[in-house]
Design a protein around this motif. Structure first.
Motif, mmCIF file in Angstrom:
data_model
loop_
_atom_site.group_PDB
_atom_site.id
_atom_site.type_symbol
_atom_site.label_atom_id
_atom_site.label_comp_id
_atom_site.label_asym_id
_atom_site.label_seq_id
_atom_site.Cartn_x
_atom_site.Cartn_y
_atom_site.Cartn_z
ATOM 1 N N PHE A 32 0.859 -1.189 0.000
ATOM 2 C CA PHE A 32 0.000 0.000 0.000
ATOM 3 C C PHE A 32 0.895 1.238 0.000
ATOM 4 C CE2 PHE A 32 -3.083 -3.077 1.323
ATOM 5 C CZ PHE A 32 -4.313 -2.571 0.910
ATOM 6 N N ALA A 43 2.429 -2.972 7.687
ATOM 7 C CA ALA A 43 1.809 -4.161 7.078
ATOM 8 C C ALA A 43 2.786 -4.814 6.103
ATOM 9 C CB ALA A 43 0.520 -3.767 6.364
ATOM 10 N N TYR A 44 3.452 -3.992 5.298
ATOM 11 C CA TYR A 44 4.402 -4.510 4.310
ATOM 12 C C TYR A 44 5.601 -5.158 5.010
ATOM 13 C CZ TYR A 44 7.692 -4.586 0.389
ATOM 14 O OH TYR A 44 8.592 -4.989 -0.569
ATOM 15 N N THR A 91 -2.135 -7.336 2.400
ATOM 16 C CA THR A 91 -0.696 -7.427 2.115
ATOM 17 C C THR A 91 -0.149 -8.809 2.471
ATOM 18 O OG1 THR A 91 -0.529 -5.064 2.605
ATOM 19 C CG2 THR A 91 1.525 -6.266 2.435
ATOM 20 N N ALA A 112 -2.249 5.735 1.424
ATOM 21 C CA ALA A 112 -3.432 4.854 1.382
ATOM 22 C C ALA A 112 -4.374 5.174 2.548
ATOM 23 C CB ALA A 112 -2.994 3.399 1.444
ATOM 24 N N GLN A 164 -7.160 -3.689 7.313
ATOM 25 C CA GLN A 164 -7.376 -4.118 5.920
ATOM 26 C C GLN A 164 -6.038 -4.211 5.175
ATOM 27 O OE1 GLN A 164 -10.304 -1.616 4.037
ATOM 28 N NE2 GLN A 164 -10.139 -2.673 2.092
ATOM 29 N N GLN A 165 -5.178 -3.220 5.385
ATOM 30 C CA GLN A 165 -3.861 -3.248 4.733
ATOM 31 C C GLN A 165 -3.085 -4.493 5.151
ATOM 32 O OE1 GLN A 165 -1.478 0.330 4.699
ATOM 33 N NE2 GLN A 165 -3.263 1.670 4.758
ATOM 34 N N GLU A 207 -7.015 3.091 3.392
ATOM 35 C CA GLU A 207 -7.601 1.887 3.975
ATOM 36 C C GLU A 207 -7.107 1.721 5.410
ATOM 37 O OE1 GLU A 207 -7.311 1.093 -0.452
ATOM 38 O OE2 GLU A 207 -6.083 2.055 1.083
#
Length: 277
Positions: free
Chosen positions: A95, A193-194, A110, A99, A105-106, A101
Motif C-alpha cells: 500500500f 503491514a508490508y 498485504t 493509502a 485491511q492493509q 484503507e
C-alpha cells in the motif's frame, strides 16, 4: 513428452525487478525462462519488449491469490519439463503511504499476497524442484526494519532455533488477527503491514531451507533477499537503484553454482549475508 531442458520461473515479472530478473536470466541461464504475471495482457507486452532486445522468454499467467492459477502453471510445468531448476518468488504488493484503507485491511491484504500467496506457490511448485534447484524469495530490508521495531519477546520468536514453517504461518495469522482487533502493538508487532508481511517471507525462507536439508533431493538452496531501494512503481519511483541493479542479488542467488554452502538459508542484500533481525 516432457523436455529435459532446464527451466526458470519468475513470479510478478511483467515490470520492475521481476522483469529485470527475467532479462538477466535470459542472458545468463542456459534454459527456458518463464515470465509470469497476473494479467495476461501485461505479461505479453513484457514478452514483446524483451523480444525487441533479442531475448526469448516464455509467458504463463500466474496469480498468487488464485490457487487455480497456481495449479494450472504446475500442470503446464509438469507436462513440459522434467522439473524446475530456478524459482524466483518476486511477486508482491504494498500500500502507498497515502493509502486511506484502515491498517487492519492493509495488513490482511498485504499478508494474503506477499506471504500466503508466496507460500501457496511454494506448496504447488516445490514438489517439482530438481536436485541443485535454486529458490529465491524476494523479501525486503523492510522485514529487518520491521523486525527490529517489534518487542524483544516477539524478536525471540523470529530467531527461535525450532522455527519451522508451521510456526511462521502461526506468526502471520497472529499478526493479521491482532491488526484486525487493534491489539498488534500490545502483542509486540510494529505498524508496518508490508514490513511484517516480509518478516513472514524472510522467516519462511529459513524454515524452507531446514526442510530441504532433510530432503532426498540434493543441494536445493533457498535464500531470501532484499533487492534494495529500486526505482519502481512500488517505491513511487523514489528508489535510487535501477531495476537491473535491483535484480543483481536475486540473479546472483538464482545462479549459485552446484554444491554452494553459503549463502544457504540466509537473508542476503547486495550479495552479502545480513544478520537477522
Amino acid at each position: 513428452m516432457s523436455s529435459s531442458r532446464r527451466v526458470a520461473v519468475v513470479t510478478g515479472a511483467n515490470k520492475g525487478i521481476g522483469y529485470a530478473i527475467v532479462r538477466g536470466l535470459c542472458k545468463q541461464f542456459d534454459g527456458d525462462v518463464i515470465l509470469t504475471a497476473r494479467n495476461e495482457g501485461n505479461g505479453q507486452e513484457a514478452i514483446k519488449k524483451l523480444n525487441g532486445e533479442g531475448l526469448k522468454p516464455m509467458f504463463h499467467q500466474l496469480d498468487l491469490d488464485d490457487v487455480g492459477s497456481i495449479d494450472r502453471i504446475k500442470d503446464f510445468l509438469q507436462k513440459t519439463y522434467t522439473g524446475i531448476d530456478i524459482l524466483v518468488n518476486n511477486a508482491g504488493i504494498a500500500f502507498k503511504m497515502a493509502a486511506t484503507e484502515p491498517f487492519s485491511q492493509q495488513a490482511e491484504i498485504t499478508v494474503a499476497t506477499n506471504f500466503w500467496g508466496t507460500l501457496n506457490v511454494c506448496k504447488g511448485l516445490f514438489p517439482l524442484l530438481k536436485p541443485h534447484a535454486r529458490v529465491v524469495n524476494v523479501s525486503s530490508m523492510a522485514s529487518q526494519y520491521a523486525a527490529k521495531k517489534c518487542s524483544d519477546e516477539m524478536k525471540s520468536r523470529f530467531i527461535a532455533p525450532d522455527l519451522d514453517q508451521a510456526k511462521v504461518e502461526q506468526l502471520m495469522t497472529e499478526f493479521v488477527n491482532s491488526a484486525k482487533d487493534g491489539s498488534y502493538e500490545k502483542k509486540g508487532w510494529c505498524q508496518s503491514a508490508y514490513g511484517c508481511s516480509k518478516i513472514g517471507v524472510t522467516l519462511l525462507s529459513f524454515a524452507q531451507q531446514k526442510e530441504f536439508d532433510k530432503d532426498s533431493r540434493a543441494d536445493i538452496i533457498v535464500n531470501a533477499c532484499c533487492p534494495g531501494y529500486v526505482d519502481t512503481d512500488m517505491s513511487s519511483h523514489k528508489g535510487t537503484k535501477t531495476i537491473d541493479q535491483g535484480a543483481d542479488t536475486p540473479l546472483y542467488l538464482a545462479l549459485l553454482p552446484p554444491n554452494t554452502t553459503s549463502p544457504k538459508g540466509n537473508f542476503v542484500s547486495d550479495r552479502k549475508i545480513q544478520t537477522w533481525p
